[in-house]
Enzyme design. Structure first.
Site, PDB file in Angstrom:
ATOM      1  N   LYS A   1       0.979  -1.289  -0.072  1.00  0.00           N
ATOM      2  CA  LYS A   1      -0.261  -0.054   0.274  1.00  0.00           C
ATOM      3  C   LYS A   1       0.854   1.198   0.034  1.00  0.00           C
ATOM      4  CE  LYS A   1      -3.796  -2.476   2.396  1.00  0.00           C
ATOM      5  NZ  LYS A   1      -4.987  -2.046   3.376  1.00  0.00           N
TER       6      LYS A   1
ATOM      7  N   HIS B   1      -2.110  -5.552   1.746  1.00  0.00           N
ATOM      8  CA  HIS B   1      -3.494  -6.534   1.490  1.00  0.00           C
ATOM      9  C   HIS B   1      -2.938  -7.791   0.995  1.00  0.00           C
ATOM     10  CE1 HIS B   1      -7.228  -7.324   0.120  1.00  0.00           C
ATOM     11  NE2 HIS B   1      -6.676  -7.861  -1.054  1.00  0.00           N
TER      12      HIS B   1
ATOM     13  N   GLU C   1      -9.860 -10.948  -7.348  1.00  0.00           N
ATOM     14  CA  GLU C   1      -8.922  -9.802  -7.081  1.00  0.00           C
ATOM     15  C   GLU C   1      -7.704  -9.735  -8.112  1.00  0.00           C
ATOM     16  OE1 GLU C   1      -9.431  -9.010  -2.203  1.00  0.00           O
ATOM     17  OE2 GLU C   1      -7.805  -9.625  -2.766  1.00  0.00           O
TER      18      GLU C   1
ATOM     19  N   TYR D   1     -12.521  -2.127  -3.345  1.00  0.00           N
ATOM     20  CA  TYR D   1     -13.094  -2.423  -1.903  1.00  0.00           C
ATOM     21  C   TYR D   1     -14.621  -2.398  -2.131  1.00  0.00           C
ATOM     22  CZ  TYR D   1      -8.523  -2.294   0.421  1.00  0.00           C
ATOM     23  OH  TYR D   1      -7.087  -2.530   0.719  1.00  0.00           O
TER      24      TYR D   1
ATOM     25  N   ASN E   1      -2.352   0.284   6.611  1.00  0.00           N
ATOM     26  CA  ASN E   1      -1.618  -1.061   7.252  1.00  0.00           C
ATOM     27  C   ASN E   1      -0.693  -2.175   6.604  1.00  0.00           C
ATOM     28  OD1 ASN E   1      -3.664  -2.195   5.716  1.00  0.00           O
ATOM     29  ND2 ASN E   1      -4.539  -3.283   7.239  1.00  0.00           N
TER      30      ASN E   1
ATOM     31  N   ARG F   1       2.940  -6.044   9.124  1.00  0.00           N
ATOM     32  CA  ARG F   1       2.097  -4.820   9.783  1.00  0.00           C
ATOM     33  C   ARG F   1       2.787  -4.593  11.006  1.00  0.00           C
ATOM     34  NH1 ARG F   1      -3.446  -7.605   7.723  1.00  0.00           N
ATOM     35  NH2 ARG F   1      -3.723  -6.180   5.645  1.00  0.00           N
TER      36      ARG F   1
END
Ligand code: AMP
Length: 137
Positions: A11, A117, A128, A51, A114, A104
């Site tokens: 991320k 994913h 996905e 999402y 965080n 994390r």
């Protein structure tokens, strides 16, 4: 049988920390193989579509904005039990609850930012991976 696939995302907060290599090395160390990867700044439509299941949650708007705040690395990892292995390596969604040594625990800034994913189960992984890597697979 083909090895299991999972979608992983590094991320924006983790990309900004310059720890992509460290995270990939952790995945390689537990036997995951990177079979596709692409650096991308997500559009709002892509973040919201990805999402979509969280659309009604109070954090949806903020999460979508965070996910478009800078480049992410989209990854397909393959290996035996890849989904569960990667989720265990990431640790709990909330970094305050993540076990020592997990990604994390090391690199998350908050429950939202965080760092990574991972697909939740086989069905989510198929959706996905298809969402971001339709042409490749
Ligand atoms: P998941 O589908 O479980 O990966 O959840 C999606 C993402 O939403 C998480 O990885 C976090 O980035 C974010 N998230 C989950 N719960 C919260 C929360 N309570 N507040 C803010 N962001 C959250």
């Amino acid at each position: 049988m083909a090895a299991e696939q999972t979608l992983a995302i590094i991320k924006p907060n983790a990309v900004k920390k310059n720890v992509i290599g460290k995270i990939i090395a952790m995945a390689e160390d537990i036997g995951l193989h990177m079979t596709a990867a692409r650096m991308k700044t997500l559009s709002s439509d892509e973040a919201e579509g990805f999402y979509a299941e969280h659309r009604e949650r109070p954090f949806f708007g903020s999460l979508s904005k965070f996910m478009t705040s800078g480049p992410v690395l989209l990854i397909v990892f393959e290996g035996d039990n890849a989904i569960e292995k990667w989720r265990k390596l990431m640790g709990a969604t909330d970094p305050a609850k993540a076990a020592p040594g997990t990604i994390r625990k090391l690199y998350a800034d908050s429950i939202e930012a965080n760092s990574t994913h991972g697909s939740e189960n086989k069905e989510a992984a198929r959706r996905e991976v298809g969402f971001f890597f339709l042409e490749e697979f």
